[in-house]
Design a protein around this motif. Structure first.
Motif, PDB file in Angstrom:
ATOM      1  N   LEU A  61      -3.539   6.291 -14.833  1.00  0.00           N
ATOM      2  CA  LEU A  61      -2.564   5.976 -13.801  1.00  0.00           C
ATOM      3  C   LEU A  61      -3.249   5.157 -12.732  1.00  0.00           C
ATOM      4  N   GLU A  62      -2.564   4.136 -12.272  1.00  0.00           N
ATOM      5  CA  GLU A  62      -3.078   3.312 -11.175  1.00  0.00           C
ATOM      6  C   GLU A  62      -2.213   3.565  -9.948  1.00  0.00           C
ATOM      7  N   PRO A  63      -2.823   3.592  -8.771  1.00  0.00           N
ATOM      8  CA  PRO A  63      -2.025   3.793  -7.560  1.00  0.00           C
ATOM      9  C   PRO A  63      -1.241   2.533  -7.193  1.00  0.00           C
ATOM     10  N   GLY A  64      -0.108   2.714  -6.544  1.00  0.00           N
ATOM     11  CA  GLY A  64       0.673   1.597  -6.033  1.00  0.00           C
ATOM     12  C   GLY A  64       1.430   0.850  -7.114  1.00  0.00           C
ATOM     13  N   LEU A  65       1.967  -0.297  -6.696  1.00  0.00           N
ATOM     14  CA  LEU A  65       2.686  -1.168  -7.615  1.00  0.00           C
ATOM     15  C   LEU A  65       1.720  -2.125  -8.279  1.00  0.00           C
ATOM     16  N   PRO A  66       2.027  -2.570  -9.497  1.00  0.00           N
ATOM     17  CA  PRO A  66       1.151  -3.557 -10.136  1.00  0.00           C
ATOM     18  C   PRO A  66       1.205  -4.871  -9.371  1.00  0.00           C
ATOM     19  N   GLY A  67       0.071  -5.550  -9.287  1.00  0.00           N
ATOM     20  CA  GLY A  67       0.017  -6.835  -8.599  1.00  0.00           C
ATOM     21  C   GLY A  67       0.398  -7.974  -9.532  1.00  0.00           C
ATOM     22  N   VAL A  68       0.547  -9.141  -8.957  1.00  0.00           N
ATOM     23  CA  VAL A  68       0.855 -10.349  -9.720  1.00  0.00           C
ATOM     24  C   VAL A  68      -0.433 -10.873 -10.326  1.00  0.00           C
ATOM     25  N   GLY A  69      -0.363 -11.387 -11.544  1.00  0.00           N
ATOM     26  CA  GLY A  69      -1.533 -12.006 -12.156  1.00  0.00           C
ATOM     27  C   GLY A  69      -1.713 -11.629 -13.607  1.00  0.00           C
ATOM     28  N   GLU A  80      12.751  -6.118  -6.593  1.00  0.00           N
ATOM     29  CA  GLU A  80      13.442  -5.309  -5.599  1.00  0.00           C
ATOM     30  C   GLU A  80      14.375  -4.332  -6.298  1.00  0.00           C
ATOM     31  N   SER A  81      14.516  -3.173  -5.743  1.00  0.00           N
ATOM     32  CA  SER A  81      15.455  -2.177  -6.251  1.00  0.00           C
ATOM     33  C   SER A  81      15.892  -1.313  -5.075  1.00  0.00           C
ATOM     34  N   TYR A  82      16.850  -0.458  -5.325  1.00  0.00           N
ATOM     35  CA  TYR A  82      17.292   0.484  -4.305  1.00  0.00           C
ATOM     36  C   TYR A  82      16.118   1.313  -3.797  1.00  0.00           C
ATOM     37  N   PHE A  83      15.288   1.805  -4.740  1.00  0.00           N
ATOM     38  CA  PHE A  83      14.160   2.636  -4.360  1.00  0.00           C
ATOM     39  C   PHE A  83      13.095   1.833  -3.624  1.00  0.00           C
ATOM     40  N   HIS A  84      12.890   0.598  -4.027  1.00  0.00           N
ATOM     41  CA  HIS A  84      11.922  -0.257  -3.343  1.00  0.00           C
ATOM     42  C   HIS A  84      12.339  -0.455  -1.879  1.00  0.00           C
ATOM     43  N   ARG A  85      13.620  -0.662  -1.646  1.00  0.00           N
ATOM     44  CA  ARG A  85      14.110  -0.831  -0.273  1.00  0.00           C
ATOM     45  C   ARG A  85      13.923   0.454   0.542  1.00  0.00           C
ATOM     46  N   LEU A  86      14.116   1.619  -0.090  1.00  0.00           N
ATOM     47  CA  LEU A  86      13.881   2.876   0.622  1.00  0.00           C
ATOM     48  C   LEU A  86      12.431   2.975   1.092  1.00  0.00           C
ATOM     49  N   TRP A  87      11.478   2.589   0.219  1.00  0.00           N
ATOM     50  CA  TRP A  87      10.071   2.619   0.598  1.00  0.00           C
ATOM     51  C   TRP A  87       9.797   1.609   1.706  1.00  0.00           C
ATOM     52  N   ALA A  88      10.369   0.426   1.586  1.00  0.00           N
ATOM     53  CA  ALA A  88      10.130  -0.627   2.575  1.00  0.00           C
ATOM     54  C   ALA A  88      10.664  -0.225   3.948  1.00  0.00           C
ATOM     55  N   MET A  89      11.757   0.524   3.981  1.00  0.00           N
ATOM     56  CA  MET A  89      12.345   0.943   5.255  1.00  0.00           C
ATOM     57  C   MET A  89      11.712   2.230   5.768  1.00  0.00           C
ATOM     58  N   GLY A  90      10.794   2.790   4.994  1.00  0.00           N
ATOM     59  CA  GLY A  90      10.106   3.990   5.457  1.00  0.00           C
ATOM     60  C   GLY A  90      10.809   5.292   5.133  1.00  0.00           C
ATOM     61  N   SER A  91      11.915   5.223   4.382  1.00  0.00           N
ATOM     62  CA  SER A  91      12.636   6.446   4.045  1.00  0.00           C
ATOM     63  C   SER A  91      11.913   7.280   3.000  1.00  0.00           C
ATOM     64  N   LYS A  92      11.111   6.645   2.180  1.00  0.00           N
ATOM     65  CA  LYS A  92      10.340   7.347   1.145  1.00  0.00           C
ATOM     66  C   LYS A  92       8.879   7.292   1.553  1.00  0.00           C
ATOM     67  N   LYS A  93       8.234   8.425   1.527  1.00  0.00           N
ATOM     68  CA  LYS A  93       6.841   8.489   1.962  1.00  0.00           C
ATOM     69  C   LYS A  93       5.863   8.748   0.821  1.00  0.00           C
ATOM     70  N   GLN A  94       6.374   9.135  -0.360  1.00  0.00           N
ATOM     71  CA  GLN A  94       5.484   9.448  -1.460  1.00  0.00           C
ATOM     72  C   GLN A  94       4.804   8.189  -1.993  1.00  0.00           C
ATOM     73  N   LYS A  95       3.625   8.382  -2.518  1.00  0.00           N
ATOM     74  CA  LYS A  95       2.918   7.277  -3.158  1.00  0.00           C
ATOM     75  C   LYS A  95       3.589   6.935  -4.469  1.00  0.00           C
ATOM     76  N   ARG A  96       3.390   5.697  -4.897  1.00  0.00           N
ATOM     77  CA  ARG A  96       3.854   5.287  -6.215  1.00  0.00           C
ATOM     78  C   ARG A  96       2.653   5.046  -7.108  1.00  0.00           C
ATOM     79  N   PHE A  97       2.878   5.190  -8.381  1.00  0.00           N
ATOM     80  CA  PHE A  97       1.843   4.993  -9.394  1.00  0.00           C
ATOM     81  C   PHE A  97       2.443   4.160 -10.510  1.00  0.00           C
ATOM     82  N   HIS A  98       1.565   3.516 -11.262  1.00  0.00           N
ATOM     83  CA  HIS A  98       2.068   2.810 -12.443  1.00  0.00           C
ATOM     84  C   HIS A  98       1.157   3.049 -13.630  1.00  0.00           C
ATOM     85  N   LEU A  99       1.775   2.957 -14.793  1.00  0.00           N
ATOM     86  CA  LEU A  99       1.109   3.150 -16.074  1.00  0.00           C
ATOM     87  C   LEU A  99       1.364   1.896 -16.892  1.00  0.00           C
ATOM     88  N   ARG A 100       0.303   1.304 -17.402  1.00  0.00           N
ATOM     89  CA  ARG A 100       0.418   0.093 -18.222  1.00  0.00           C
ATOM     90  C   ARG A 100       0.126   0.459 -19.674  1.00  0.00           C
TER      91      ARG A 100
END
Length: 113
Positions: A61-69, A80-100
């Motif tokens: 698992l990697e922390p955060g969102l995957p970068g470009v490249g 962008e998604s509904y959940f992404h906007r919640l994080w951007a507005m500060g409504s969601k405080k949990q960390k995100r992870f990604h699996l490749r």
């Protein structure tokens, strides 16, 4: 049960081009850990599951969102998604992870096709 079962992940692997990647993003670390364990049982489907080398390719698992490249395969920032906007507005405080998860290249091929 959930949608991302072993059977479903195997089917997704078949849909990817050789060397193509599936990136799963979640704020639920335990859910992604469960998916990682499921994918780990599919070494023919995902290169990371078959890899035992120390340098890379291992399931993790990697922390955060995957970068470009090239490493992520993304040509633009994560969508962008509904959940992404919640994080951007500060409504969601949990960390995100990604699996490749990457489909192995074809036998005898050194590069992704």
């Amino acid at each position: 049960t959930h949608l991302l079962t072993k059977r479903f992940l195997r089917s997704l692997s078949r849909l990817l081009v050789p060397g193509g990647a599936l990136i799963i993003v979640s704020d639920n670390r335990s859910y992604l850990t469960s998916l990682m364990e499921t994918a780990g049982g599919l070494p023919a489907a995902f290169r990371e599951a078959a890899s035992t080398d120390e340098g890379g390719g291992r399931l993790r698992l990697e922390p955060g969102l995957p970068g470009v490249g090239e490493d992520s395969g993304l040509s633009a920032p994560f969508g962008e998604s509904y959940f992404h906007r919640l994080w951007a507005m500060g409504s969601k405080k949990q960390k995100r992870f990604h699996l490749r998860l990457t489909r192995p290249p074809r036998e005898g091929s050194n590069t992704a096709e």
